[in-house]
Design a protein around this motif. Structure first.
Motif, mmCIF file in Angstrom:
data_model
loop_
_atom_site.group_PDB
_atom_site.id
_atom_site.type_symbol
_atom_site.label_atom_id
_atom_site.label_comp_id
_atom_site.label_asym_id
_atom_site.label_seq_id
_atom_site.Cartn_x
_atom_site.Cartn_y
_atom_site.Cartn_z
ATOM 1 N N LEU A 1 0.824 -1.211 0.000
ATOM 2 C CA LEU A 1 0.000 0.000 0.000
ATOM 3 C C LEU A 1 0.860 1.264 0.000
ATOM 4 C CD1 LEU A 1 -2.924 -0.991 2.400
ATOM 5 C CD2 LEU A 1 -2.998 -0.745 -0.084
ATOM 6 N N THR A 2 2.029 1.193 0.628
ATOM 7 C CA THR A 2 2.943 2.342 0.598
ATOM 8 C C THR A 2 3.536 2.517 -0.799
ATOM 9 O OG1 THR A 2 3.492 1.978 2.930
ATOM 10 C CG2 THR A 2 4.975 3.408 1.684
ATOM 11 N N LYS A 3 3.892 1.420 -1.448
ATOM 12 C CA LYS A 3 4.400 1.476 -2.826
ATOM 13 C C LYS A 3 3.356 2.147 -3.728
ATOM 14 C CE LYS A 3 7.401 -1.055 -4.528
ATOM 15 N NZ LYS A 3 8.778 -0.831 -5.037
ATOM 16 N N GLU A 4 2.112 1.761 -3.516
ATOM 17 C CA GLU A 4 1.003 2.333 -4.287
ATOM 18 C C GLU A 4 0.862 3.827 -3.989
ATOM 19 O OE1 GLU A 4 -3.702 1.885 -3.738
ATOM 20 O OE2 GLU A 4 -2.705 -0.021 -4.200
ATOM 21 N N LEU A 5 0.989 4.173 -2.716
ATOM 22 C CA LEU A 5 0.863 5.561 -2.266
ATOM 23 C C LEU A 5 1.951 6.449 -2.873
ATOM 24 C CD1 LEU A 5 -0.876 7.213 -0.200
ATOM 25 C CD2 LEU A 5 0.882 6.703 1.490
ATOM 26 N N LEU A 6 3.158 5.924 -2.979
ATOM 27 C CA LEU A 6 4.305 6.707 -3.449
ATOM 28 C C LEU A 6 4.346 6.885 -4.964
ATOM 29 C CD1 LEU A 6 7.109 5.329 -1.073
ATOM 30 C CD2 LEU A 6 5.754 7.406 -0.824
ATOM 31 N N LYS A 7 3.476 6.171 -5.671
ATOM 32 C CA LYS A 7 3.414 6.308 -7.130
ATOM 33 C C LYS A 7 2.901 7.683 -7.538
ATOM 34 C CE LYS A 7 2.795 1.422 -8.380
ATOM 35 N NZ LYS A 7 1.828 0.418 -8.906
ATOM 36 N N ASN A 8 2.010 8.238 -6.714
ATOM 37 C CA ASN A 8 1.448 9.562 -6.993
ATOM 38 C C ASN A 8 2.369 10.631 -6.398
ATOM 39 O OD1 ASN A 8 -0.055 11.862 -7.370
ATOM 40 N ND2 ASN A 8 -1.936 11.058 -6.438
ATOM 41 N N LYS A 9 3.328 11.065 -7.182
ATOM 42 C CA LYS A 9 4.357 11.981 -6.684
ATOM 43 C C LYS A 9 3.826 13.356 -6.303
ATOM 44 C CE LYS A 9 8.110 9.630 -9.079
ATOM 45 N NZ LYS A 9 9.246 9.743 -10.017
ATOM 46 N N LYS A 10 2.625 13.697 -6.800
ATOM 47 C CA LYS A 10 2.040 14.989 -6.474
ATOM 48 C C LYS A 10 1.289 14.960 -5.147
ATOM 49 C CE LYS A 10 1.422 16.473 -11.296
ATOM 50 N NZ LYS A 10 0.431 16.906 -12.319
ATOM 51 N N ASN A 11 1.121 13.782 -4.605
ATOM 52 C CA ASN A 11 0.309 13.658 -3.386
ATOM 53 C C ASN A 11 0.965 12.728 -2.363
ATOM 54 O OD1 ASN A 11 -1.879 14.104 -1.708
ATOM 55 N ND2 ASN A 11 -3.125 12.486 -2.624
ATOM 56 N N ILE A 12 2.253 12.911 -2.157
ATOM 57 C CA ILE A 12 2.974 12.089 -1.185
ATOM 58 C C ILE A 12 2.836 12.708 0.207
ATOM 59 C CG2 ILE A 12 5.250 11.251 -0.449
ATOM 60 C CD1 ILE A 12 5.975 11.049 -3.405
ATOM 61 N N PRO A 13 2.343 11.957 1.170
ATOM 62 C CA PRO A 13 2.135 12.520 2.519
ATOM 63 C C PRO A 13 3.454 12.798 3.227
ATOM 64 C CG PRO A 13 1.776 10.154 2.534
ATOM 65 C CD PRO A 13 1.985 10.533 1.097
ATOM 66 N N THR A 14 3.401 13.719 4.176
ATOM 67 C CA THR A 14 4.595 13.984 4.995
ATOM 68 C C THR A 14 4.642 13.027 6.182
ATOM 69 O OG1 THR A 14 3.424 15.647 6.314
ATOM 70 C CG2 THR A 14 4.624 16.422 4.355
ATOM 71 N N ALA A 15 3.482 12.413 6.499
ATOM 72 C CA ALA A 15 3.427 11.463 7.629
ATOM 73 C C ALA A 15 2.458 10.335 7.320
ATOM 74 C CB ALA A 15 3.005 12.183 8.910
ATOM 75 N N ILE A 16 2.828 9.116 7.720
ATOM 76 C CA ILE A 16 1.960 7.950 7.544
ATOM 77 C C ILE A 16 1.644 7.361 8.914
ATOM 78 C CG2 ILE A 16 1.724 5.636 6.558
ATOM 79 C CD1 ILE A 16 3.635 6.464 4.336
ATOM 80 N N PHE A 17 0.363 7.267 9.198
ATOM 81 C CA PHE A 17 -0.151 6.651 10.428
ATOM 82 C C PHE A 17 -0.497 5.202 10.084
ATOM 83 C CE2 PHE A 17 -4.239 6.693 13.272
ATOM 84 C CZ PHE A 17 -3.652 5.794 14.153
ATOM 85 N N CYS A 18 0.075 4.258 10.829
ATOM 86 C CA CYS A 18 -0.105 2.832 10.523
ATOM 87 C C CYS A 18 -1.040 2.168 11.534
ATOM 88 C CB CYS A 18 1.242 2.115 10.533
ATOM 89 S SG CYS A 18 2.447 2.843 9.406
ATOM 90 N N GLY A 19 -1.926 1.294 11.039
ATOM 91 C CA GLY A 19 -2.910 0.621 11.882
ATOM 92 C C GLY A 19 -2.309 -0.276 12.943
ATOM 93 N N ASN A 20 -1.125 -0.810 12.685
ATOM 94 C CA ASN A 20 -0.358 -1.513 13.719
ATOM 95 C C ASN A 20 1.124 -1.485 13.357
ATOM 96 O OD1 ASN A 20 0.096 -3.585 11.858
ATOM 97 N ND2 ASN A 20 -1.228 -5.062 12.854
ATOM 98 N N ASP A 21 1.964 -1.973 14.248
ATOM 99 C CA ASP A 21 3.408 -1.875 14.029
ATOM 100 C C ASP A 21 3.901 -2.854 12.968
ATOM 101 O OD1 ASP A 21 3.235 0.015 15.967
ATOM 102 O OD2 ASP A 21 4.398 -1.049 17.490
ATOM 103 N N ASN A 22 3.136 -3.927 12.714
ATOM 104 C CA ASN A 22 3.490 -4.828 11.609
ATOM 105 C C ASN A 22 3.381 -4.090 10.279
ATOM 106 O OD1 ASN A 22 3.815 -6.863 13.441
ATOM 107 N ND2 ASN A 22 2.005 -8.016 12.858
ATOM 108 N N ILE A 23 2.281 -3.345 10.112
ATOM 109 C CA ILE A 23 2.105 -2.533 8.909
ATOM 110 C C ILE A 23 3.248 -1.529 8.798
ATOM 111 C CG2 ILE A 23 0.666 -0.731 7.850
ATOM 112 C CD1 ILE A 23 -1.805 -2.192 8.929
ATOM 113 N N ALA A 24 3.597 -0.897 9.919
ATOM 114 C CA ALA A 24 4.667 0.114 9.928
ATOM 115 C C ALA A 24 5.984 -0.474 9.429
ATOM 116 C CB ALA A 24 4.839 0.676 11.332
ATOM 117 N N SER A 25 6.261 -1.722 9.787
ATOM 118 C CA SER A 25 7.490 -2.377 9.341
ATOM 119 C C SER A 25 7.540 -2.471 7.810
ATOM 120 C CB SER A 25 7.577 -3.778 9.958
ATOM 121 O OG SER A 25 8.761 -4.421 9.573
#
Length: 328
Positions: free
Chosen positions: A222-246
């Motif tokens: 999902l992060t790879k997908e998120l980073l594809k849109n270079k015009k809309n890259i967030p400055t912070a990502i909140f993760c549902g759990n620490d496994n996702i964060a890894s």
């Protein structure tokens, strides 16, 4: 005969027999069931034992909502169950484990009647709990702020914990925030309150919500997908759990970016790996020990002292600040 034997002969739960014997006016039971219980007590006799010297005769059921494979991948729940089982052993309370998927078997459901209590860990539907109440009225929910009046629950304030994350990120200067989370039977509370709270924060420019599974691979994809849109890259990502964060960490580094210099990351659950990530992960800590300790106390009150009123407890969560958030 013991209360357990009377319950078995009558085809009802131990809790039902106990409440009938103690004339619990708050407990609704049909006159037919009440008469059957009292008839069996009169016929076979009932010996009330000293609870203080016979605690080993009690037994509870732990209903696992997830299969072993899912539990293994979600270290939060594997740690929760391990801690719970160890505490029950310390208290000399016998337990048996049931898997939710196998509760469609009528014979398995009948077994629930003869338990002193049922413990459920994690979020589940009201419909499922109401179906269990037909077989056993003494249910304890841990890590689930359930709203059914007759069910004890110990959890944490879902909305407040999400608010802590959002307010902290805003305080650090972030106005473009994404949430990457998962879901089980229903919409994840983090997604629900993320949408609700961010709508009211006028200083936020943009928010993004991505929903997958509560595992590392999902966070990565999902992060790879998120980073594809270079015009809309967030400055912070909140993760549902620490496994996702890894998984989020891996995808960010793979893209040539740095944490927190380019993208800040915050987790949820504070599992064992979070402080060893590079950089150590800022996250929300849920005190599993406190939830279980209070749960055991409520369980003993119900089983040993025949408490008749319901308890709803919310345990405080803590924001553990490490080095994965940059102040803008």
């Amino acid at each position: 005969m013991t209360i357990k034997e009377i319950a078995k002969i009558s085809g009802v739960s131990i809790a039902t027999v106990s409440r009938v014997i103690n004339n619990d006016e708050s407990f609704r039971v049909s006159e037919k069931t009440r008469e059957k219980i009292m008839k069996n007590i009169k016929k076979y006799g009932y010996i009330k034992r000293n609870i203080g010297t016979n605690i080993n005769r009690f037994k509870v059921g732990i209903i696992k909502l997830f299969e072993t494979e899912i539990e293994y991948k979600n270290t939060y729940y594997s740690m929760f169950y391990l801690t719970l089982e160890n505490r029950l052993k310390e208290e000399k309370i016998k337990y048996e484990i049931f898997f939710k998927k196998k509760l469609n078997n009528p014979k398995t459901l009948e077994e629930l009647k003869f338990l002193d209590a049922i413990i459920i860990v994690g979020e589940t539907s009201d419909k499922f709990l109401l179906s269990l109440l037909k077989y056993n009225t003494n249910i304890l929910c841990l890590d689930n702020d359930i709203k059914i009046d007759s069910v004890d629950s110990i959890s944490f304030d879902y909305k407040l914990s999400v608010k802590k994350v959002i307010d902290y990120l805003i305080k650090q200067g972030h106005s473009n925030i994404a949430l990457i989370t998962g879901k089980y039977d229903k919409k994840d509370f983090r997604a629900k309150y993320f949408e609700e709270i961010t709508k009211k924060r006028k200083n936020l420019k943009r928010t993004i919500l991505k929903v997958g599974e509560f595992k590392k691979e999902s966070g990565y994809l999902l992060t790879k997908e998120l980073l594809k849109n270079k015009k809309n890259i967030p400055t912070a990502i909140f993760c549902g759990n620490d496994n996702i964060a890894s998984g989020v960490y891996n995808a960010i580094y793979e893209s040539g970016r740095k944490i927190p210099d380019d993208i800040s990351v915050i987790g949820f659950n504070d599992n064992k790996i979070s402080k060893f990530l590079n950089p150590p992960l800022t996250t929300i800590s849920i005190n599993i020990d406190n939830i279980i300790d209070i749960g055991i106390k409520l369980l003993k009150e119900k089983i040993y002292n025949k408490r008749t009123f319901t308890c709803k407890v919310l345990v405080q969560t803590d924001l553990i600040i490490r080095k994965s958030i940059k102040k803008l």
